[in-house]
Design a protein around this motif. Structure first.
Motif, mmCIF file in Angstrom:
data_model
loop_
_atom_site.group_PDB
_atom_site.id
_atom_site.type_symbol
_atom_site.label_atom_id
_atom_site.label_comp_id
_atom_site.label_asym_id
_atom_site.label_seq_id
_atom_site.Cartn_x
_atom_site.Cartn_y
_atom_site.Cartn_z
ATOM 1 N N ASP A 159 3.770 7.830 -0.364
ATOM 2 C CA ASP A 159 2.311 7.872 -0.282
ATOM 3 C C ASP A 159 1.826 6.688 0.561
ATOM 4 O OD1 ASP A 159 -0.408 7.956 -0.631
ATOM 5 O OD2 ASP A 159 -0.338 8.046 -2.828
ATOM 6 N N PHE A 160 1.284 6.978 1.731
ATOM 7 C CA PHE A 160 0.774 5.955 2.643
ATOM 8 C C PHE A 160 -0.752 5.886 2.647
ATOM 9 C CE2 PHE A 160 5.024 5.773 4.235
ATOM 10 C CZ PHE A 160 5.137 4.632 5.015
ATOM 11 N N ARG A 161 -1.421 6.587 1.752
ATOM 12 C CA ARG A 161 -2.875 6.704 1.836
ATOM 13 C C ARG A 161 -3.594 5.376 1.630
ATOM 14 N NH1 ARG A 161 -3.792 11.361 -2.425
ATOM 15 N NH2 ARG A 161 -2.258 9.990 -3.434
ATOM 16 N N GLY A 202 0.775 -1.224 0.000
ATOM 17 C CA GLY A 202 0.000 0.000 0.000
ATOM 18 C C GLY A 202 0.808 1.277 0.000
ATOM 19 N N VAL A 203 2.142 1.172 -0.033
ATOM 20 C CA VAL A 203 3.004 2.361 -0.008
ATOM 21 C C VAL A 203 3.663 2.516 -1.380
ATOM 22 C CG1 VAL A 203 4.956 3.511 1.100
ATOM 23 C CG2 VAL A 203 3.461 2.000 2.435
ATOM 24 N N THR A 204 3.625 3.724 -1.922
ATOM 25 C CA THR A 204 4.283 4.008 -3.202
ATOM 26 C C THR A 204 5.120 5.274 -3.079
ATOM 27 O OG1 THR A 204 2.384 5.283 -4.016
ATOM 28 C CG2 THR A 204 2.453 2.932 -4.569
ATOM 29 N N MET A 205 6.044 5.431 -3.990
ATOM 30 C CA MET A 205 6.840 6.659 -4.054
ATOM 31 C C MET A 205 7.168 6.968 -5.498
ATOM 32 S SD MET A 205 10.717 5.511 -2.893
ATOM 33 C CE MET A 205 11.520 6.943 -3.644
ATOM 34 N N SER A 206 7.243 8.238 -5.813
ATOM 35 C CA SER A 206 7.717 8.677 -7.116
ATOM 36 C C SER A 206 9.229 8.825 -7.031
ATOM 37 C CB SER A 206 7.085 10.012 -7.492
ATOM 38 O OG SER A 206 5.687 9.907 -7.571
ATOM 39 N N GLY A 227 0.879 20.177 3.211
ATOM 40 C CA GLY A 227 -0.432 20.353 2.612
ATOM 41 C C GLY A 227 -1.071 19.084 2.115
ATOM 42 N N TRP A 228 -0.441 17.907 2.349
ATOM 43 C CA TRP A 228 -0.956 16.632 1.853
ATOM 44 C C TRP A 228 -0.878 15.570 2.947
ATOM 45 C CZ3 TRP A 228 -2.268 14.839 -3.334
ATOM 46 C CH2 TRP A 228 -2.473 15.896 -4.236
ATOM 47 N N PRO A 229 -1.908 15.449 3.786
ATOM 48 C CA PRO A 229 -1.937 14.370 4.783
ATOM 49 C C PRO A 229 -1.892 13.004 4.098
ATOM 50 C CG PRO A 229 -3.657 16.002 5.215
ATOM 51 C CD PRO A 229 -3.102 16.318 3.848
ATOM 52 N N GLY A 230 -1.365 12.028 4.820
ATOM 53 C CA GLY A 230 -1.269 10.675 4.277
ATOM 54 C C GLY A 230 0.052 10.384 3.601
ATOM 55 N N PHE A 231 0.917 11.402 3.489
ATOM 56 C CA PHE A 231 2.259 11.245 2.929
ATOM 57 C C PHE A 231 3.297 11.470 4.014
ATOM 58 C CE2 PHE A 231 -0.249 12.027 -0.774
ATOM 59 C CZ PHE A 231 0.429 11.483 -1.866
ATOM 60 N N VAL A 232 4.511 10.987 3.763
ATOM 61 C CA VAL A 232 5.663 11.346 4.573
ATOM 62 C C VAL A 232 6.834 11.631 3.641
ATOM 63 C CG1 VAL A 232 4.963 9.992 6.598
ATOM 64 C CG2 VAL A 232 6.444 8.949 4.870
ATOM 65 N N ALA A 266 17.561 2.298 9.526
ATOM 66 C CA ALA A 266 16.220 2.900 9.559
ATOM 67 C C ALA A 266 15.251 2.123 8.683
ATOM 68 C CB ALA A 266 16.303 4.351 9.105
ATOM 69 N N LEU A 267 15.685 1.728 7.495
ATOM 70 C CA LEU A 267 14.803 1.001 6.581
ATOM 71 C C LEU A 267 14.451 -0.381 7.129
ATOM 72 C CD1 LEU A 267 16.478 2.047 3.219
ATOM 73 C CD2 LEU A 267 14.255 2.821 4.082
ATOM 74 N N LEU A 268 15.378 -1.019 7.810
ATOM 75 C CA LEU A 268 15.072 -2.317 8.416
ATOM 76 C C LEU A 268 14.048 -2.169 9.543
ATOM 77 C CD1 LEU A 268 18.621 -3.964 8.469
ATOM 78 C CD2 LEU A 268 16.666 -4.609 7.043
ATOM 79 N N ARG A 269 14.146 -1.094 10.293
ATOM 80 C CA ARG A 269 13.120 -0.838 11.304
ATOM 81 C C ARG A 269 11.741 -0.685 10.638
ATOM 82 N NH1 ARG A 269 15.382 3.616 15.684
ATOM 83 N NH2 ARG A 269 17.423 2.660 16.120
ATOM 84 N N LEU A 270 11.716 0.051 9.536
ATOM 85 C CA LEU A 270 10.455 0.241 8.824
ATOM 86 C C LEU A 270 9.971 -1.069 8.224
ATOM 87 C CD1 LEU A 270 11.223 3.666 7.128
ATOM 88 C CD2 LEU A 270 9.795 3.266 9.138
ATOM 89 N N ASP A 271 10.898 -1.883 7.732
ATOM 90 C CA ASP A 271 10.537 -3.202 7.201
ATOM 91 C C ASP A 271 9.778 -4.020 8.230
ATOM 92 O OD1 ASP A 271 11.526 -3.005 4.642
ATOM 93 O OD2 ASP A 271 13.369 -4.122 5.039
ATOM 94 N N ARG A 272 10.280 -4.040 9.432
ATOM 95 C CA ARG A 272 9.659 -4.873 10.479
ATOM 96 C C ARG A 272 8.227 -4.447 10.759
ATOM 97 N NH1 ARG A 272 15.140 -4.944 12.350
ATOM 98 N NH2 ARG A 272 14.891 -3.031 13.583
ATOM 99 N N LEU A 273 7.963 -3.163 10.556
ATOM 100 C CA LEU A 273 6.607 -2.681 10.777
ATOM 101 C C LEU A 273 5.720 -2.812 9.544
ATOM 102 C CD1 LEU A 273 4.549 -1.124 12.546
ATOM 103 C CD2 LEU A 273 5.576 1.004 11.678
ATOM 104 N N LEU A 274 6.304 -2.637 8.355
ATOM 105 C CA LEU A 274 5.486 -2.452 7.147
ATOM 106 C C LEU A 274 5.441 -3.653 6.211
ATOM 107 C CD1 LEU A 274 6.713 1.156 6.296
ATOM 108 C CD2 LEU A 274 4.512 0.530 7.310
ATOM 109 N N SER A 275 6.470 -4.512 6.229
ATOM 110 C CA SER A 275 6.525 -5.581 5.244
ATOM 111 C C SER A 275 5.510 -6.677 5.548
ATOM 112 C CB SER A 275 7.940 -6.195 5.205
ATOM 113 O OG SER A 275 8.879 -5.246 4.774
ATOM 114 N N ASP A 276 5.177 -7.439 4.484
ATOM 115 C CA ASP A 276 4.268 -8.578 4.661
ATOM 116 C C ASP A 276 4.848 -9.584 5.646
ATOM 117 O OD1 ASP A 276 2.338 -7.703 2.897
ATOM 118 O OD2 ASP A 276 3.394 -8.536 1.164
#
Length: 383
Positions: free
Chosen positions: A325-327, A310-314, A354-359, A373-383
């Motif tokens: 984009d976490f929306r 559910g997360v994308t980035m340009s 000006g755009w909630p739902g993004f970081v 930092a990315l490994l910490r995020l992985d543990r929370l966000l990955s399948d």
């Protein structure tokens, strides 16, 4: 030459906004400064200036003005004049000053969202009407953000006087196309707008196929209504030394800017002047090495984001910033707060842009820190 982009530097030794905003167990990937040491030539120049021992009121040396002229001509094929340069203690103060100089109380100051937060406070700071329009979202997930010229023109009101523009763009990382910029220029002329072009990240192009074109070089018809803001601060990691330049070709605009600044804007930090001269004359090899490091860091970020449902980035074409984009994710309601509390990683909250739902994620740091930092995020966000 080999440069060190791997050493972790303890920035908590000195008061610093980025590293002391949160608890010590939080990895901060938010404020837009890097965690790399500044170039050796900059450090040498500062050491030499400190050794002099006198720090009275300084002046902008002609050698610095000429160095910026040479930089502009060599990198961007834009011939500027030393007389056009007004050195100021920062781009954000210059944004506010320009809005005050080129509009009257109650008139409109327009900008596009998402945009980095200081843009959104300019109008209120100087007693003007805040006006915004939205950039066009990517057509496909991960695609580029675009300038919607119809939305821009629809947002221009009879009282709109100043357009604040960010090029390359923070936070999306877009390097605007010639068609987009030429369309913007046509609207600025048609509606008699003053354009303030913040080109702070222009020396941080990550995609070589998308070169930066200064608005003043691409659209010379804007010469009598354009203020270009440049600085070495982001590229060479010297933001705390407070040195930037407003490039204003038109004599009347330049005079009005100077009059508005009188008594309000201090002179440029003398150490910032020395660092800027070194940056523009002796640090190109370091900058090229930095760009290679940032491209590798970006590839790491993209690889991890691809695993987060559910997360994308340009993919940013410039800057060391990723706009996520976490929306459509499980954390859509308040992603920045979830990531801070549950992963102990601090990112910038899209609501402030000006755009909630993004970081916004800053990947300008040693790779070992970024990977942690990315490994910490992985543990929370990955399948």
């Amino acid at each position: 030459m080999n440069f060190d982009f791997a050493t972790r530097i303890d920035r908590r030794q000195h008061p610093t906004k980025k590293w002391q905003q949160y608890d010590e167990d939080v990895l901060p990937l938010w404020v837009a400064d890097m965690d790399f040491r500044s170039p050796p030539a900059v450090l040498d120049a500062l050491e030499s200036r400190v050794e002099h021992g006198v720090f009275g009121y300084g002046g902008v040396p002609e050698s610095l003005k000429q160095a910026l002229n040479d930089w502009s001509r060599h990198h961007y094929d834009w011939t500027i004049d030393t007389a056009w340069q007004l050195w100021v203690p920062g781009v954000v103060p210059a944004l506010n000053l320009a809005a005050m100089a080129f509009s009257e109380p109650g008139q409109g100051v327009l900008t596009a969202t998402p945009i980095y937060p200081p843009f959104l406070s300019v109008a209120d700071n100087v007693g003007r009407e805040a006006q915004t329009f939205e950039l066009a979202e990517p057509v496909t997930a991960g695609g580029p953000w675009r300038l919607d010229l119809e939305a821009l023109e629809a947002a221009i009101q009879p009282n709109t006087r100043v357009l604040l523009w960010c090029h390359p763009h923070n936070p999306t990382g877009r390097v605007w196309s010639a068609d987009e910029l030429e369309g913007l220029a046509r609207l600025a002329v048609r509606h008699d707008l003053i354009v303030v072009s913040d080109e702070l990240h222009c020396d941080l192009i990550l995609d070589p196929s998308q070169p930066h074109r200064p608005l003043g070089q691409l659209c010379p018809e804007l010469a009598d209504r354009l203020i270009t803001l440049w600085a070495p601060s982001k590229t060479f990691n010297i933001a705390g030394l407070s040195a930037a330049c407003a490039i204003i070709a038109d004599d009347d605009l330049r005079r009005r800017f100077q009059v508005a600044a009188a008594g309000l804007m201090p002179g440029v930090n003398v150490l910032g002047l020395s660092a800027s001269l070194a940056a523009y004359t002796d640090c190109e090899a370091w900058r090229q090495a930095l760009l290679g490091e940032l491209r590798d860091n970006l590839a790491m970020v993209e690889a991890h984001v691809s695993r987060w449902p559910g997360v994308t980035m340009s993919t940013p074409e410039a800057t060391y910033l990723a706009w996520l984009d976490f929306r459509h994710s499980a954390l859509a309601d308040s992603p920045q707060q979830h990531l801070l509390e549950e992963a102990r990683v601090a990112l910038s909250d899209g609501a402030d842009f000006g755009w909630p739902g993004f970081v916004r994620l800053n990947f300008g740091m040693p790779r070992s820190w970024l990977e942690e930092a990315l490994l910490r995020l992985d543990r929370l966000l990955s399948d």
